[in-house]
Design a protein around this motif. Structure first.
Motif, short mmCIF file in Angstrom:
data_model
loop_
_atom_site.label_atom_id
_atom_site.label_comp_id
_atom_site.label_asym_id
_atom_site.label_seq_id
_atom_site.Cartn_x
_atom_site.Cartn_y
_atom_site.Cartn_z
N ARG A 164 0.83 -1.21 0.00
CA ARG A 164 0.00 0.00 0.00
C ARG A 164 0.87 1.27 0.00
NH1 ARG A 164 -4.94 -1.54 4.22
NH2 ARG A 164 -5.61 -3.44 3.07
N ILE A 165 0.34 2.28 -0.66
CA ILE A 165 1.07 3.54 -0.77
C ILE A 165 0.81 4.40 0.46
CG2 ILE A 165 1.22 5.71 -2.05
CD1 ILE A 165 0.85 4.17 -4.61
N VAL A 166 1.88 5.00 0.95
CA VAL A 166 1.81 5.91 2.10
C VAL A 166 2.15 7.32 1.61
CG1 VAL A 166 2.78 6.51 4.34
CG2 VAL A 166 2.45 4.10 3.72
N LEU A 167 1.34 8.27 2.03
CA LEU A 167 1.60 9.69 1.71
C LEU A 167 1.99 10.41 3.00
CD1 LEU A 167 1.59 12.14 -0.18
CD2 LEU A 167 -0.87 12.36 0.21
N ASN A 168 3.17 11.01 2.98
CA ASN A 168 3.66 11.77 4.14
C ASN A 168 4.34 13.03 3.62
OD1 ASN A 168 4.44 12.64 6.63
ND2 ASN A 168 6.04 11.09 6.92
N ALA A 169 3.55 14.11 3.50
CA ALA A 169 4.03 15.33 2.87
C ALA A 169 3.94 16.52 3.82
CB ALA A 169 3.23 15.62 1.60
N GLY A 170 4.96 17.33 3.80
CA GLY A 170 4.91 18.58 4.57
C GLY A 170 4.25 19.67 3.75
#
Length: 391
Positions: A164-170
């Motif tokens: 699964r894709i994880v999104l962790n963006a500032g």
């Protein structure tokens, strides 16, 4: 037929002396009663008209003194307004700095395993459009590489299962359509779209798999900032005295004219300045045509902080100018007061009587009158002696 009465030389001389004494007594009593030695032009034309001229100029300067006093209050009102506006500017700086320190982030893990498919993933990073084309043959690793390349930073990764894709963006990450969300395994955020980032830059609702923080907080701080700008404008327009406001309008016609002498050959013009929010070049924070307002971008916040620093410099310059003008006006105010006192004293010296001298004169004339009456009595006694001989 009447006949003249013959008086002796001594009697006549004593009578004349008594008349002179009575005249001087009358003059002295008048001076004691009025306090003036020159009460009309008949007493001393030169002193009377000179004193009148001095008194007239004193009265004229007294009238101007009221205008000067009003001018002092107008400038002080402007200075008070500047001081209060600076406090609002400081509050606005604090608000912008707080927005800058508030981190914006988008985090979450897809609720569905990544399944390669031919699709175009379109999304926005802080309002900037990004897109990448995925192929049916793409693995999760190749898809993540394409997504990060398109985004310009590493914000996509995979979870511990590797499926699964994880999104962790500032940053604030929004998807353009539901297809872009499902292509990455994220749940759809609804079917309706809005032009969140300007005309033609539509987005769908945020996926329930993702959590966005900081965006609403920054928007509230932007609203607070805008409220402070409104207060700055309102305060500048309220900093008036007697209908004159030096900090709400920078037009050439908005100036305070203060005359320092009766002919207005000595004066001062204090030019008004526009210290409203617009005059200080402070702009409200809105969504803007690109939709990246509301303190979303750090660069925009830094630009705002720079404009606030410029506004503070403008206020300091205005305060210095008004302070210099106030010093000049207050100095002329003190000078006018002292000059009025000099003129009044000069006029008094020409017309006022010395009451100590006049009181002494009154006592002396009273004694002189008593002696004159005694002398007249003695002169009459000589004639009475002749009468005794006739008897």
């Amino acid at each position: 037929m009447s006949s003249g009465i013959t008086l002796s030389s001594a009697t006549r001389q004593n009578l004349l002396s008594l008349q002179d004494t009575a005249s001087l007594t009358s003059t002295t009593q008048n001076r004691l009663a009025t306090g003036l030695k020159v009460s009309s032009a008949l007493d001393s034309p030169v002193n009377f008209f000179t004193a009148q001229s001095l008194s007239n100029r004193s009265a004229d300067l007294g009238g101007l003194l009221d205008s000067i006093s009003n001018g002092v209050q107008v400038i002080q009102a402007a200075n008070q307004g500047i001081t209060s506006i600076q406090k609002l500017i400081d509050s606005a700086k604090s608000t912008a700095s707080q927005a800058l320190s508030t981190q914006v982030s988008t985090t979450g893990t897809a609720s569905t395993d990544f399944a390669g498919s031919a699709s175009t993933v379109a999304f926005y990073v802080n309002g900037t459009a990004k897109s990448t084309t995925l192929l049916a043959t793409d693995t999760i690793d190749s898809a993540i590489t394409k997504l990060n390349t398109s985004a310009g930073s590493t914000m996509f990764s995979k979870d511990t299962s590797g499926k699964r894709i994880v999104l962790n963006a500032g940053a604030d990450v929004e998807f353009k359509d539901t297809g872009s969300q499902t292509a990455l395994g994220f749940a759809t955020g609804g079917t309706g779209t809005t032009d969140k980032y300007g005309t033609g830059n539509s987005t769908v609702g945020q996926s329930g798999d993702l959590t966005v923080s900081g965006v609403d907080a920054r928007k509230k701080l932007a609203d607070q900032f805008n409220s402070l700008l409104t207060q700055i404008t309102q305060l500048s327009k309220d900093a008036s005295f007697n209908g004159v406001n030096l900090i709400s309008n920078g037009d050439a016609s908005n100036k305070l004219h203060i005359a320092f002498n009766e002919k207005d050959t000595s004066n001062l013009d204090v030019q008004g300045q526009d210290l409203t929010a617009s005059g200080l070049k402070l702009n409200a924070i809105t969504a803007g045509t690109s939709g990246t307002g509301n303190f979303l971008l750090d660069a925009d916040i830094k630009t705002t902080l720079t404009s606030l620093s410029g506004a503070s410099d403008t206020l300091r310059s205005a305060s210095s100018t008004f302070g210099s003008n106030l010093s000049v006006v207050q100095n002329r105010q003190s000078f006018s007061k002292n000059l009025i006192n000099v003129l009044d004293t000069g006029a008094a010296n020409l017309t006022n009587a010395d009451l100590n001298v006049e009181a002494a004169n009154s006592q002396a004339l009273t004694t002189r009158q008593s002696l004159g009456i005694s002398a007249l009595s003695l002169a009459n006694q000589a004639q009475q002696s002749i009468l005794q001989l006739l008897r």
